[in-house]
Design a protein around this motif. Sequence first.
Motif, mmCIF file in Angstrom:
data_model
loop_
_atom_site.group_PDB
_atom_site.id
_atom_site.type_symbol
_atom_site.label_atom_id
_atom_site.label_comp_id
_atom_site.label_asym_id
_atom_site.label_seq_id
_atom_site.Cartn_x
_atom_site.Cartn_y
_atom_site.Cartn_z
ATOM 1 N N LEU A 160 -35.437 -61.653 16.277
ATOM 2 C CA LEU A 160 -35.040 -60.492 15.480
ATOM 3 C C LEU A 160 -36.005 -60.276 14.327
ATOM 4 O O LEU A 160 -36.374 -59.143 14.009
ATOM 5 C CB LEU A 160 -33.617 -60.669 14.956
ATOM 6 N N ARG A 184 -31.050 -56.883 23.437
ATOM 7 C CA ARG A 184 -30.725 -56.303 22.125
ATOM 8 C C ARG A 184 -31.743 -55.264 21.685
ATOM 9 O O ARG A 184 -31.414 -54.340 20.948
ATOM 10 C CB ARG A 184 -30.650 -57.390 21.051
ATOM 11 N N HIS A 185 -32.989 -55.439 22.098
ATOM 12 C CA HIS A 185 -34.058 -54.568 21.601
ATOM 13 C C HIS A 185 -34.750 -53.779 22.696
ATOM 14 O O HIS A 185 -35.849 -53.269 22.489
ATOM 15 C CB HIS A 185 -35.056 -55.385 20.800
ATOM 16 N N ALA A 220 -32.503 -61.477 23.364
ATOM 17 C CA ALA A 220 -33.388 -60.713 22.481
ATOM 18 C C ALA A 220 -33.941 -59.479 23.203
ATOM 19 O O ALA A 220 -34.036 -58.407 22.607
ATOM 20 C CB ALA A 220 -34.531 -61.600 21.992
#
Length: 53
Positions: free
Chosen positions: A48, A12-13, A9
């Motif tokens: 997400l 991804r961000h 996570a």
Amino acid sequence: MLLTAFQEACVRHDISPDSEDGSDLLTVLLYAFQKGTTTKDALVGLALNLIGK
């Protein structure tokens, strides 16, 4: 598995695992894990949704 979901996570961000946002995310994921969300996909999905991206 929890650590893997957290790291995924973060990557991804573009969240630094050592940042305040990273710490907050880990706290939420840990709580969810303790309450029964135990698959990597479910934890990443939760992240997400929290991040909203």
